[in-house]
Design an enzyme around this catalytic site. Structure first.
Site, short mmCIF file in Angstrom:
data_model
loop_
_atom_site.label_atom_id
_atom_site.label_comp_id
_atom_site.label_asym_id
_atom_site.label_seq_id
_atom_site.Cartn_x
_atom_site.Cartn_y
_atom_site.Cartn_z
N LYS A 119 36.63 36.64 33.34
CA LYS A 119 36.18 38.04 33.36
C LYS A 119 37.34 39.01 33.61
O LYS A 119 37.48 40.03 32.93
CB LYS A 119 35.08 38.22 34.42
CG LYS A 119 33.84 37.38 34.18
CD LYS A 119 32.76 37.64 35.21
CE LYS A 119 33.12 37.13 36.61
NZ LYS A 119 33.29 35.67 36.66
N THR A 120 38.18 38.68 34.59
CA THR A 120 39.33 39.54 34.89
C THR A 120 40.30 39.59 33.73
O THR A 120 40.85 40.65 33.40
CB THR A 120 40.04 39.03 36.16
OG1 THR A 120 39.14 39.07 37.27
CG2 THR A 120 41.26 39.90 36.48
N ASP A 148 35.37 44.41 40.15
CA ASP A 148 35.06 42.99 40.33
C ASP A 148 33.98 42.84 41.40
O ASP A 148 33.85 43.67 42.29
CB ASP A 148 36.33 42.23 40.74
CG ASP A 148 36.24 40.76 40.40
OD1 ASP A 148 35.20 40.32 39.85
OD2 ASP A 148 37.22 40.03 40.67
N THR A 165 29.11 37.67 39.28
CA THR A 165 28.69 36.27 39.27
C THR A 165 27.20 36.16 39.57
O THR A 165 26.66 35.07 39.68
CB THR A 165 29.47 35.45 40.31
OG1 THR A 165 29.28 36.04 41.60
CG2 THR A 165 30.95 35.41 39.98
N ARG A 196 40.10 28.22 34.80
CA ARG A 196 40.90 28.41 36.02
C ARG A 196 41.25 27.05 36.63
O ARG A 196 42.37 26.86 37.13
CB ARG A 196 40.14 29.25 37.04
CG ARG A 196 40.91 29.42 38.36
CD ARG A 196 40.07 30.15 39.40
NE ARG A 196 39.78 31.52 38.99
CZ ARG A 196 38.84 32.27 39.55
NH1 ARG A 196 38.08 31.78 40.51
NH2 ARG A 196 38.65 33.50 39.14
#
Length: 319
Positions: free
Chosen positions: A63-64, A108, A148, A207
């Protein structure tokens, strides 16, 4: 240290160099890339702000990265838990007036915003003016919200976003490509079997793929399948399914229920673990690979879950 816990770690700070900076370098999420690439190009041609974007997914799915690709150097990043109306207004005033069509505010953990802040933000997003200050106009911007926990957002809030995307878990093929790309950037040799083995243990999360590559680099600049198995399993307890120590602890706690549902509060209390951590990182994966079932009364092991524990117990008895 549990490498499979999806929250960011110190190791991840050293991986900023591998974060994609364009949609061309971003692996996976084909539909998202196509839609947002066209939308971004169109808004730039019209010298307009891109419509607001909502990105939802479990941690670690990019997302980032997507937000930074869209906003580039014009991105202002804020953390939902730390954000209040005055702080947000201050950032809006601070936004540079150059290149108005590319201005992006990235929030975020958007779901963690206080209710009043969400309501005020909804007004700002739609009218580009501060609540209770109709004479104060805000230069149009694009809000990218990452969450999330999209289920907690009211429909009225969702309706403010032109684009809503649910980022998907990555395939083994895409994770292998990410492993190859990351190893190349870090100047680490890696063969195809090792890439696949890392992908299998990454739980569909890029990640984790990047995190594993960085840690394996400490052991060798030539990553092989045997090295992956040796380090990730023997040193960190990450097995071929991507299960880590905490995952197995949760399975054994559910086993103690002897077929009866076990509540998440009971599991967290018994393991002295944060309940949210289990709910957000452990449980979704155990459900996704079919090791547990979720009932109104609690969690129970599936047949596959029982079979896995039987195999684990057999290995222990042989030692």
């Amino acid at each position: 240290m549990d490498l499979t816990v999806d929250r960011k770690t110190e190791t991840d700070k050293y991986l900023e160099c591998v974060r994609p900076t364009s949609f061309e370098n971003l692996i996976g999420n084909k539909n998202l890339k196509e839609v947002l690439s066209v939308a971004k190009t169109g808004s730039l041609k019209r010298n307009e702000s891109l419509g607001h974007i909502l990105l939802s997914s479990p941690p670690g799915l990019g997302k980032t990265t997507v937000a930074r690709i869209i906003g580039g150097s014009n991105t202002v990043q804020l953390m939902g838990p730390d954000l209040d109306p005055k702080t947000f207004e201050r950032f809006l005033y601070m936004l540079k007036e150059r290149n108005p069509s590319g201005r992006v505010v990235f929030v975020d953990e958007f779901h963690s915003l206080k209710r009043g802040m969400k309501e005020n933000l909804s007004i700002i997003m739609e009218d580009f003016q501060l609540p209770n200050h109709s004479s104060v106009r805000i230069i149009p911007f694009t809000l990218i919200a990452a969450t999330t926990d999209a289920g907690t957002l009211h429909q009225a809030t969702r309706d403010r976003f032109m684009y809503c995307f649910q980022l998907e878990f990555y395939s083994l093929e895409d994770l292998s490509l990410i492993a190859s790309r990351t190893a190349g950037i870090l100047k680490v040799k890696i063969n195809a079997p090792a890439m696949l083995e890392i992908a299998r243990r990454s739980r569909g999360i890029p990640r984790l793929t990047n995190r594993f590559i960085k840690i394996l680099q400490d052991w060798s600049n030539n990553i092989t399948k045997s090295l992956v198995e040796e380090v990730l399993w023997n040193k960190f307890g990450v097995d071929y399914l991507g299960l880590g120590p905490l995952d197995r602890k949760v399975l054994y706690e559910i086993l103690k229920g002897a077929g009866n549902p076990v509540g998440i509060v009971t599991i967290a209390s018994s393991l002295q673990e944060d309940q949210k951590n289990i709910e957000n990182t452990v449980e979704p994966y155990l459900l996704r690979i079919g090791l547990i079932h979720k009932t109104p009364r609690g969690r129970v092991l599936s047949k596959d879950g029982m079979d896995l524990i039987a195999k684990l117990n057999e290995k222990v008895s042989r030692k």
